[in-house]
Design an enzyme around this catalytic site. Sequence first.
Site, mmCIF file in Angstrom:
data_model
loop_
_atom_site.group_PDB
_atom_site.id
_atom_site.type_symbol
_atom_site.label_atom_id
_atom_site.label_comp_id
_atom_site.label_asym_id
_atom_site.label_seq_id
_atom_site.Cartn_x
_atom_site.Cartn_y
_atom_site.Cartn_z
ATOM 1 N N GLY A 122 -7.386 1.301 -4.056
ATOM 2 C CA GLY A 122 -8.147 0.870 -5.045
ATOM 3 C C GLY A 122 -9.081 1.244 -6.036
ATOM 4 C CB SER A 124 -9.004 5.771 -9.476
ATOM 5 O OG SER A 124 -9.280 7.516 -8.737
ATOM 6 C CB SER A 156 -2.462 6.122 -1.962
ATOM 7 O OG SER A 156 -3.123 7.075 -2.753
ATOM 8 C CD GLU A 239 -10.002 10.248 -0.440
ATOM 9 O OE1 GLU A 239 -8.813 10.324 -1.191
ATOM 10 O OE2 GLU A 239 -11.112 9.101 -0.602
#
Length: 377
Positions: A122, A124, A156, A239
């Site tokens: 969580g 964006s 996602s 990432e």
Amino acid sequence: MDLSYTEEEEAFRAGLRDWLGVALPELPPRPPPGDWPARRAHDAAWQRALYDAGYADVHWDASPTRRLIFLEETEKAGAPYVGANFVGLLHAGPTIAAEGTRDQRERWLPPILRGDEIWCQGFSEPDAGSDLASLRTRAVRDGDAYVVTGAKIWTSHAEVADWCELLVRTDPEAPRHRGITWLAMPMDAPGVTVRPLRTLAGSTEFAEVFLDEVRVPAANRVGAENDGWRVTMVTLSFERGTAFVGEVVACRRTLAALARTARENGRWDDTVLRRRLGRLNAEFGALWRLTQWNVSEAEATGGVPGTGGSVFKLRYSHARQELYDAAAEVLGPDALDLSREWNLDRLSSLSYTIAAGTSQIQRNIVAERILGLPKER
């Protein structure tokens, strides 16, 4: 810098290959792309198999080099990717391992490693665009909890997730990079609403998440209050630094398959196409060497990838798009048939210059942190 592998590392590779040779034939077929509950169960079962075999902790408790070998060998063998569990394994888990308290590590890491709990991201927000630091989701401290209100987008696997690595603004008066906090939010908390988003490729792995006075225990804060931006940079370094390693191997395999297909359908006679495939082969070979360099650097500096991950992410995003543009050339008219191999990958490749930080953001990082250029004014 030595990019070769030690005898111990090669022994790890050999053992992994042997285990994959036994485990993969016993794996059930992967469910249809749109059935995320079934895919969650499938991906969790594979993660449990890795756990039982002693490979589950490779993403954060092994050396970066072993992690690289693991990703290389599993991708070459055609093993499942981390799938629905990728946020937990590649983002939240490594962050908690690096920044969490002992109690937090004991609470969250084992269920991630076993495949028992799935995480989503969580970060964006609808109005923040690529400027993550301008997020507006608010968290107000109320006793032993934060009360969170706001909205997230491109979350996602939110529809099948148990937990969310959540960025919130806890001090609206502070400079925007200093008033942010990193929380672990249970997705079944009252006030959480998930609305799946359908992508251009027809999948629904992303969602909007609306938060209406959601209470998150203060004990779920990773790092200090208002220190979330620094913690987030740790998350993003994983990432951008190692999360795409397996995909480089997959792209090299796809490139070889494209060359074979071009020879079979006559497209190989096109010298421009052959030259393009040759250049892409060199490109992905260089990206693999860059990956090895980044991993060696991480190993020498405590295991957290550095800014070299931004160089990799920037070039890989564009190389992936070029790869699937070349696939369209190889397929010719069949490039319009979404049932054909590579065409859905071509659509999804469009997102790679946005996901995990846009190419514009990566260029800023490279310019300021690597080249030493002045920050924008």
